[in-house]
Design a protein around this motif. Sequence first.
Motif, PDB file in Angstrom:
ATOM      1  N   ALA A 206     -99.583  -7.000 -23.417  1.00 18.84           N
ATOM      2  CA  ALA A 206     -99.213  -8.236 -24.125  1.00 18.84           C
ATOM      3  C   ALA A 206     -98.938  -9.368 -23.139  1.00 18.84           C
ATOM      4  N   ILE A 207     -98.252  -9.039 -22.042  1.00 20.40           N
ATOM      5  CA  ILE A 207     -97.972 -10.048 -21.015  1.00 20.40           C
ATOM      6  C   ILE A 207     -99.277 -10.543 -20.408  1.00 20.40           C
ATOM      7  N   ALA A 208    -100.214  -9.608 -20.155  1.00 19.79           N
ATOM      8  CA  ALA A 208    -101.504  -9.968 -19.562  1.00 19.79           C
ATOM      9  C   ALA A 208    -102.314 -10.862 -20.489  1.00 19.79           C
ATOM     10  N   ALA A 209    -102.375 -10.511 -21.761  1.00 21.87           N
ATOM     11  CA  ALA A 209    -103.151 -11.318 -22.712  1.00 21.87           C
ATOM     12  C   ALA A 209    -102.601 -12.737 -22.771  1.00 21.87           C
ATOM     13  N   PHE A 210    -101.287 -12.869 -22.857  1.00 22.69           N
ATOM     14  CA  PHE A 210    -100.654 -14.191 -22.906  1.00 22.69           C
ATOM     15  C   PHE A 210    -100.908 -14.958 -21.607  1.00 22.69           C
ATOM     16  N   THR A 211    -100.674 -14.308 -20.480  1.00 23.89           N
ATOM     17  CA  THR A 211    -100.812 -14.967 -19.177  1.00 23.89           C
ATOM     18  C   THR A 211    -102.241 -15.424 -18.942  1.00 23.89           C
ATOM     19  N   ARG A 212    -103.207 -14.574 -19.247  1.00 22.70           N
ATOM     20  CA  ARG A 212    -104.617 -14.938 -19.035  1.00 22.70           C
ATOM     21  C   ARG A 212    -105.046 -16.099 -19.930  1.00 22.70           C
ATOM     22  N   ALA A 213    -104.422 -16.220 -21.089  1.00 23.44           N
ATOM     23  CA  ALA A 213    -104.759 -17.315 -22.006  1.00 23.44           C
ATOM     24  C   ALA A 213    -104.066 -18.617 -21.613  1.00 23.44           C
ATOM     25  N   VAL A 214    -102.843 -18.530 -21.104  1.00 19.62           N
ATOM     26  CA  VAL A 214    -102.026 -19.717 -20.902  1.00 19.62           C
ATOM     27  C   VAL A 214    -102.033 -20.242 -19.458  1.00 19.62           C
ATOM     28  N   LEU A 215    -101.891 -19.345 -18.486  1.00 18.43           N
ATOM     29  CA  LEU A 215    -101.707 -19.808 -17.104  1.00 18.43           C
ATOM     30  C   LEU A 215    -102.874 -20.612 -16.555  1.00 18.43           C
ATOM     31  N   PRO A 216    -104.119 -20.159 -16.683  1.00 15.36           N
ATOM     32  CA  PRO A 216    -105.218 -20.952 -16.111  1.00 15.36           C
ATOM     33  C   PRO A 216    -105.334 -22.351 -16.730  1.00 15.36           C
ATOM     34  N   ALA A 217    -104.888 -22.511 -17.967  1.00 12.21           N
ATOM     35  CA  ALA A 217    -104.990 -23.798 -18.659  1.00 12.21           C
ATOM     36  C   ALA A 217    -103.696 -24.605 -18.586  1.00 12.21           C
ATOM     37  N   ALA A 218    -102.705 -24.098 -17.835  1.00  9.80           N
ATOM     38  CA  ALA A 218    -101.417 -24.793 -17.760  1.00  9.80           C
ATOM     39  C   ALA A 218    -101.628 -26.230 -17.314  1.00  9.80           C
ATOM     40  N   ASN A 219    -100.911 -27.122 -17.967  1.00 10.64           N
ATOM     41  CA  ASN A 219    -101.131 -28.542 -17.747  1.00 10.64           C
ATOM     42  C   ASN A 219     -99.864 -29.194 -17.205  1.00 10.64           C
ATOM     43  N   TRP A 220     -99.496 -28.849 -15.979  1.00 11.73           N
ATOM     44  CA  TRP A 220     -98.381 -29.544 -15.356  1.00 11.73           C
ATOM     45  C   TRP A 220     -98.917 -30.282 -14.146  1.00 11.73           C
ATOM     46  N   ASP A 221     -98.379 -31.490 -13.964  1.00  9.37           N
ATOM     47  CA  ASP A 221     -98.761 -32.233 -12.778  1.00  9.37           C
ATOM     48  C   ASP A 221     -97.675 -32.014 -11.732  1.00  9.37           C
ATOM     49  N   GLY A 222     -98.017 -32.165 -10.482  1.00  8.47           N
ATOM     50  CA  GLY A 222     -97.064 -31.880  -9.425  1.00  8.47           C
ATOM     51  C   GLY A 222     -97.058 -30.400  -9.107  1.00  8.47           C
ATOM     52  N   GLU A 223     -95.934 -29.893  -8.634  1.00 11.82           N
ATOM     53  CA  GLU A 223     -95.857 -28.482  -8.273  1.00 11.82           C
ATOM     54  C   GLU A 223     -94.604 -27.869  -8.859  1.00 11.82           C
ATOM     55  N   VAL A 224     -94.592 -26.548  -8.852  1.00  6.48           N
ATOM     56  CA  VAL A 224     -93.449 -25.812  -9.358  1.00  6.48           C
ATOM     57  C   VAL A 224     -92.838 -25.035  -8.192  1.00  6.48           C
ATOM     58  N   THR A 225     -91.508 -25.002  -8.145  1.00  6.96           N
ATOM     59  CA  THR A 225     -90.819 -24.220  -7.127  1.00  6.96           C
ATOM     60  C   THR A 225     -89.904 -23.206  -7.803  1.00  6.96           C
ATOM     61  N   TYR A 226     -89.732 -22.068  -7.149  1.00  6.12           N
ATOM     62  CA  TYR A 226     -88.866 -20.998  -7.617  1.00  6.12           C
ATOM     63  C   TYR A 226     -87.909 -20.656  -6.484  1.00  6.12           C
TER      64      TYR A 226
END
Length: 138
Positions: A59-79
């Motif tokens: 379930a995590i893989a299906a969601f991630t593969r659908a959402v992450l490549p199309a993520a629409n954030w500008d700039g960068e993310v830090t953790y």
Amino acid sequence: MLGMNTDTAQHADIKAIEDVVATVQRTQRAKDAEGFLELFHPEALWTTAHGKVLIGLDAIAAFTRAVLPAANWDGEVTYEVVHVQFLRPDVAAVKVRQVYHSETEGSEGAPLYVMTKQDDGRWLLHANQNTEVHAEAA
């Protein structure tokens, strides 16, 4: 970092946990779904910042593969790891500060990763909750 002993083995575990979080950052920035998914235990749980519950790696893989490549954030993310609490020597609760930096504004998340140490010494994401931080709560 807060709440940690100075034990050498524990320091090595903290470093390994920080490395996992750094890989989360790298894979999120690169929109690398497969690299991100390698960080999860097969029986992992994930709750997204908006409350979507994902049970199991499929379930995590299906969601991630659908959402992450199309993520629409500008700039960068830090953790950033802000706290590690060992629940047992092989289980850690890890509080993370997640910041999306952009030209117009920044948004923030407050993930909690419960990570488990595997027999081979790797730490994996096992039970995870991402929470969006609202400006009035910051």
